[in-house]
Scaffold this motif. Sequence first.
Motif, PDB file in Angstrom:
ATOM      1  N   THR A   1      56.332  38.297  38.490  1.00  0.00           N
ATOM      2  CA  THR A   1      55.198  37.775  39.252  1.00  0.00           C
ATOM      3  C   THR A   1      53.965  38.654  39.034  1.00  0.00           C
ATOM      4  N   LEU A   2      54.147  39.964  39.098  1.00  0.00           N
ATOM      5  CA  LEU A   2      53.026  40.878  38.874  1.00  0.00           C
ATOM      6  C   LEU A   2      52.513  40.792  37.439  1.00  0.00           C
ATOM      7  N   ALA A   3      53.427  40.667  36.483  1.00  0.00           N
ATOM      8  CA  ALA A   3      53.016  40.564  35.081  1.00  0.00           C
ATOM      9  C   ALA A   3      52.119  39.354  34.872  1.00  0.00           C
ATOM     10  N   ALA A   4      52.458  38.237  35.499  1.00  0.00           N
ATOM     11  CA  ALA A   4      51.625  37.036  35.371  1.00  0.00           C
ATOM     12  C   ALA A   4      50.241  37.284  35.968  1.00  0.00           C
ATOM     13  N   SER A   5      50.185  37.937  37.116  1.00  0.00           N
ATOM     14  CA  SER A   5      48.891  38.239  37.746  1.00  0.00           C
ATOM     15  C   SER A   5      48.070  39.194  36.883  1.00  0.00           C
ATOM     16  N   PHE A   6      48.714  40.230  36.361  1.00  0.00           N
ATOM     17  CA  PHE A   6      48.004  41.198  35.527  1.00  0.00           C
ATOM     18  C   PHE A   6      47.517  40.563  34.224  1.00  0.00           C
ATOM     19  N   ARG A   7      48.320  39.663  33.665  1.00  0.00           N
ATOM     20  CA  ARG A   7      47.888  38.968  32.438  1.00  0.00           C
ATOM     21  C   ARG A   7      46.634  38.136  32.697  1.00  0.00           C
ATOM     22  N   ARG A   8      46.625  37.442  33.832  1.00  0.00           N
ATOM     23  CA  ARG A   8      45.438  36.634  34.157  1.00  0.00           C
ATOM     24  C   ARG A   8      44.208  37.521  34.314  1.00  0.00           C
ATOM     25  N   MET A   9      44.361  38.662  34.978  1.00  0.00           N
ATOM     26  CA  MET A   9      43.230  39.588  35.135  1.00  0.00           C
ATOM     27  C   MET A   9      42.799  40.133  33.776  1.00  0.00           C
ATOM     28  N   ALA A  10      43.768  40.483  32.929  1.00  0.00           N
ATOM     29  CA  ALA A  10      43.449  41.006  31.599  1.00  0.00           C
ATOM     30  C   ALA A  10      42.718  39.959  30.769  1.00  0.00           C
ATOM     31  N   HIS A  11      43.100  38.719  30.930  1.00  0.00           N
ATOM     32  CA  HIS A  11      42.435  37.638  30.195  1.00  0.00           C
ATOM     33  C   HIS A  11      40.976  37.507  30.622  1.00  0.00           C
ATOM     34  N   ARG A  12      40.718  37.662  31.906  1.00  0.00           N
ATOM     35  CA  ARG A  12      39.349  37.551  32.421  1.00  0.00           C
ATOM     36  C   ARG A  12      38.412  38.603  31.820  1.00  0.00           C
ATOM     37  N   VAL A  13      38.973  39.764  31.470  1.00  0.00           N
ATOM     38  CA  VAL A  13      38.130  40.828  30.900  1.00  0.00           C
ATOM     39  C   VAL A  13      38.319  40.955  29.391  1.00  0.00           C
ATOM     40  N   GLY A  14      38.954  39.945  28.789  1.00  0.00           N
ATOM     41  CA  GLY A  14      39.091  39.916  27.341  1.00  0.00           C
ATOM     42  C   GLY A  14      40.176  40.787  26.759  1.00  0.00           C
ATOM     43  N   ARG A  15      41.170  41.166  27.564  1.00  0.00           N
ATOM     44  CA  ARG A  15      42.238  42.050  27.095  1.00  0.00           C
ATOM     45  C   ARG A  15      43.564  41.328  26.875  1.00  0.00           C
ATOM     46  N   ALA A  16      43.599  40.014  27.079  1.00  0.00           N
ATOM     47  CA  ALA A  16      44.811  39.232  26.838  1.00  0.00           C
ATOM     48  C   ALA A  16      44.392  37.831  26.399  1.00  0.00           C
ATOM     49  N   ASP A  17      45.198  37.250  25.513  1.00  0.00           N
ATOM     50  CA  ASP A  17      44.859  35.904  25.053  1.00  0.00           C
ATOM     51  C   ASP A  17      45.481  34.851  25.981  1.00  0.00           C
ATOM     52  N   ALA A  18      44.985  33.646  25.866  1.00  0.00           N
ATOM     53  CA  ALA A  18      45.422  32.556  26.742  1.00  0.00           C
ATOM     54  C   ALA A  18      46.905  32.269  26.584  1.00  0.00           C
ATOM     55  N   GLU A  19      47.420  32.406  25.369  1.00  0.00           N
ATOM     56  CA  GLU A  19      48.843  32.136  25.131  1.00  0.00           C
ATOM     57  C   GLU A  19      49.741  33.112  25.887  1.00  0.00           C
ATOM     58  N   SER A  20      49.378  34.384  25.914  1.00  0.00           N
ATOM     59  CA  SER A  20      50.201  35.363  26.634  1.00  0.00           C
ATOM     60  C   SER A  20      50.127  35.141  28.142  1.00  0.00           C
ATOM     61  N   VAL A  21      48.990  34.670  28.632  1.00  0.00           N
ATOM     62  CA  VAL A  21      48.851  34.346  30.053  1.00  0.00           C
ATOM     63  C   VAL A  21      49.761  33.167  30.393  1.00  0.00           C
ATOM     64  N   GLU A  22      49.717  32.147  29.562  1.00  0.00           N
ATOM     65  CA  GLU A  22      50.555  30.970  29.798  1.00  0.00           C
ATOM     66  C   GLU A  22      52.039  31.338  29.781  1.00  0.00           C
ATOM     67  N   PHE A  23      52.443  32.170  28.809  1.00  0.00           N
ATOM     68  CA  PHE A  23      53.842  32.586  28.738  1.00  0.00           C
ATOM     69  C   PHE A  23      54.252  33.337  30.001  1.00  0.00           C
ATOM     70  N   ALA A  24      53.427  34.266  30.443  1.00  0.00           N
ATOM     71  CA  ALA A  24      53.747  35.043  31.651  1.00  0.00           C
ATOM     72  C   ALA A  24      53.831  34.136  32.875  1.00  0.00           C
ATOM     73  N   ASP A  25      52.927  33.161  32.968  1.00  0.00           N
ATOM     74  CA  ASP A  25      52.973  32.216  34.090  1.00  0.00           C
ATOM     75  C   ASP A  25      54.265  31.398  34.073  1.00  0.00           C
ATOM     76  N   TYR A  26      54.637  30.902  32.900  1.00  0.00           N
ATOM     77  CA  TYR A  26      55.857  30.106  32.805  1.00  0.00           C
ATOM     78  C   TYR A  26      57.109  30.946  33.057  1.00  0.00           C
ATOM     79  N   LEU A  27      57.104  32.187  32.621  1.00  0.00           N
ATOM     80  CA  LEU A  27      58.259  33.044  32.875  1.00  0.00           C
ATOM     81  C   LEU A  27      58.419  33.295  34.376  1.00  0.00           C
ATOM     82  N   ALA A  28      57.315  33.525  35.065  1.00  0.00           N
ATOM     83  CA  ALA A  28      57.371  33.718  36.520  1.00  0.00           C
ATOM     84  C   ALA A  28      57.824  32.432  37.206  1.00  0.00           C
TER      85      ALA A  28
END
Length: 110
Positions: A62-89
């Motif tokens: 759950t935290l990984a998905a939240s952190f990925r979304r935050m990282a994406h907002r500041v350009g440190r994660a791509d959309a695909e990794s955010v989607e994967f983390a969300d689906y895993l959670a």
Amino acid sequence: CPIEYRPLALAFHQDRASDEELQQQAFGYGRGMALLYARHAEFLPWGMIQRALRARMSIRRTLAASFRRMAHRVGRADAESVEFADYLAMWDRWFWRGFDHERQSPGRAG
């Protein structure tokens, strides 16, 4: 465990047409896991240690998905990794709902 390349290995994968179908699959896998624990309790104990490991894994996902979304907002994660983390959670939540549902069913895996 380490992942190795095996040229003759076969992997079967079925894409789900919708999030609801993926949730149903995760829920069913959780129910199946509960049945395995009930059927083979002597080999697969379910107690305080297992519950603690489950909680730790669920919190991390759950935290990984939240952190990925935050990282994406500041350009440190791509959309695909955010989607994967969300689906895993999401998978984790529905898997454990199925597990709990089966364990709490009267006369079943309880």
